[in-house]
Design a protein around this motif. Structure first.
Motif, short mmCIF file in Angstrom:
data_model
loop_
_atom_site.label_atom_id
_atom_site.label_comp_id
_atom_site.label_asym_id
_atom_site.label_seq_id
_atom_site.Cartn_x
_atom_site.Cartn_y
_atom_site.Cartn_z
N PHE A 136 0.80 -1.24 0.18
CA PHE A 136 0.03 0.02 0.07
C PHE A 136 0.75 1.23 0.03
N VAL A 137 1.71 1.33 0.81
CA VAL A 137 2.73 2.56 1.23
C VAL A 137 3.21 3.26 -0.05
N PRO A 138 4.16 2.41 -0.87
CA PRO A 138 4.70 3.01 -2.09
C PRO A 138 3.78 3.58 -3.18
N PRO A 139 2.75 2.89 -3.49
CA PRO A 139 2.00 3.70 -4.56
C PRO A 139 1.14 4.69 -4.00
N ILE A 140 0.59 4.57 -2.84
CA ILE A 140 -0.12 5.70 -2.30
C ILE A 140 0.78 6.98 -2.09
N ALA A 141 1.98 6.79 -1.76
CA ALA A 141 2.96 7.84 -1.65
C ALA A 141 3.08 8.67 -3.09
N ALA A 142 3.40 7.79 -3.87
CA ALA A 142 3.57 8.18 -5.34
C ALA A 142 2.22 9.07 -5.89
N ILE A 143 1.16 8.56 -5.60
CA ILE A 143 -0.09 9.15 -5.97
C ILE A 143 -0.24 10.38 -5.25
N TRP A 144 -0.18 10.48 -4.01
CA TRP A 144 -0.28 11.68 -3.27
C TRP A 144 0.71 12.95 -3.65
N ALA A 145 1.95 12.35 -3.92
CA ALA A 145 3.01 13.39 -4.35
C ALA A 145 2.71 13.94 -5.52
N SER A 146 2.34 13.12 -6.62
CA SER A 146 1.89 13.41 -8.10
C SER A 146 0.79 14.27 -8.04
N SER A 147 0.05 13.95 -6.98
CA SER A 147 -1.49 14.74 -7.13
C SER A 147 -1.09 16.45 -6.81
N VAL A 148 0.17 16.60 -6.12
CA VAL A 148 0.11 18.04 -5.70
C VAL A 148 0.91 18.49 -7.10
#
Length: 266
Positions: A136-148
């Motif tokens: 869960f952690v790596p994909p959701i971290a990448a998603i949140w970072a890219s959403s910014v």
């Protein structure tokens, strides 16, 4: 795999399964899997490229269109579709974790590292939770970072035409912070259930490859206006996903045949 809580127990054959959780044990499993994930550079790059591709791609398309149609012309007309564009982050949240989660059990079986893990005092629920956290952690971290990046670029492109900053807003907040994580958990739990019964990583990935199709259908329905992505509708979808996630978690524990893995997987 780090310090293990001696309070856990390995259920004997026929013993009723009781969900017992020690987060320290779960995090021990997750930490080990995250270390393995960092060494698998191909999966790491894919996890990062896709979200940032969305973050850069949609604004670039708008810029290209406005360069032809004129500044501000497209911004006003595209505003109703921006929430639908942002739904791609839910699609990514449902598809990206499958590559990691598919390796979480069957991959360890192939590497001969699963049996020692199952022989520890940790409960099934702790093992499955730890593997789910690592997926869960790596994909959701990448998603949140890219959403910014996505929000900043969209605001830069559309501000002249709209006269205000479109992002952040409540709908995108619910999409990112509630719906996307729940979609990711759903994907992980389905993949873990399949991984526990399979002997080959690719076969699991083939099955999990269809997970994102229902989300594509929802995206198309949002684009044509059948399902408006209002905050209320997003919360309703989130509630449905939450119920499904809870059911899948209990199902994954019920179908995780620890004794069968230890005695028959050779």
């Amino acid at each position: 795999r780090g310090e293990l809580d001696p309070g856990g127990c390995v259920p004997e054959a026929g013993q009723e399964r009781v969900i017992e959780l020690d987060l320290r044990n779960a995090w021990s499993v997750a930490s080990k899997d995250l270390e393995i994930f960092k060494r698998r550079r191909g999966v790491l790059y894919a996890t990062m490229v896709a979200p940032f591709g969305v973050a850069l791609g949609f604004p670039a398309v708008l810029v290209a269109i406005e360069s032809v149609a004129g500044p501000g012309v497209v911004s006003a007309s595209v505003a109703p579709f921006l929430n639908a564009f942002s739904f791609w982050y839910v699609i990514l949240a449902a598809s990206l974790p499958a590559g990691i989660a598919s390796y979480s059990i069957v991959g360890e079986k192939i590497q001969k590292s699963l049996e020692p893990l199952l022989a520890t005092p940790m409960t099934d629920s702790e093992i499955l939770l730890g593997k789910s956290i690592a997926s869960f952690v790596p994909p959701i971290a990448a998603i949140w970072a890219s959403s910014v990046v996505f929000m900043v670029l969209i605001d830069l492109v559309t501000h002249a035409g709209l006269g205000y900053l479109y992002y952040p807003n409540w709908s995108f907040g619910v999409t990112l912070l509630v719906l996307a994580p729940l979609a990711s958990i759903l994907s992980i739990e389905l993949t873990v259930i399949l991984s526990a019964r399979a002997n080959d990583v690719r076969s699991v990935q083939q099955f999990t490859g269809v997970i994102f199709f229902p989300f594509i259908i929802i995206y198309v329905l949002t684009e044509i206006g059948v399902i408006p992505l209002t905050t209320i509708n997003l919360l309703i979808m989130s509630g449905i996903f939450l119920v499904v996630d809870l059911l899948l978690f209990y199902l994954s524990i019920a179908t995780f045949k620890r004794e069968e893995i230890l005695t028959k997987w050779k």
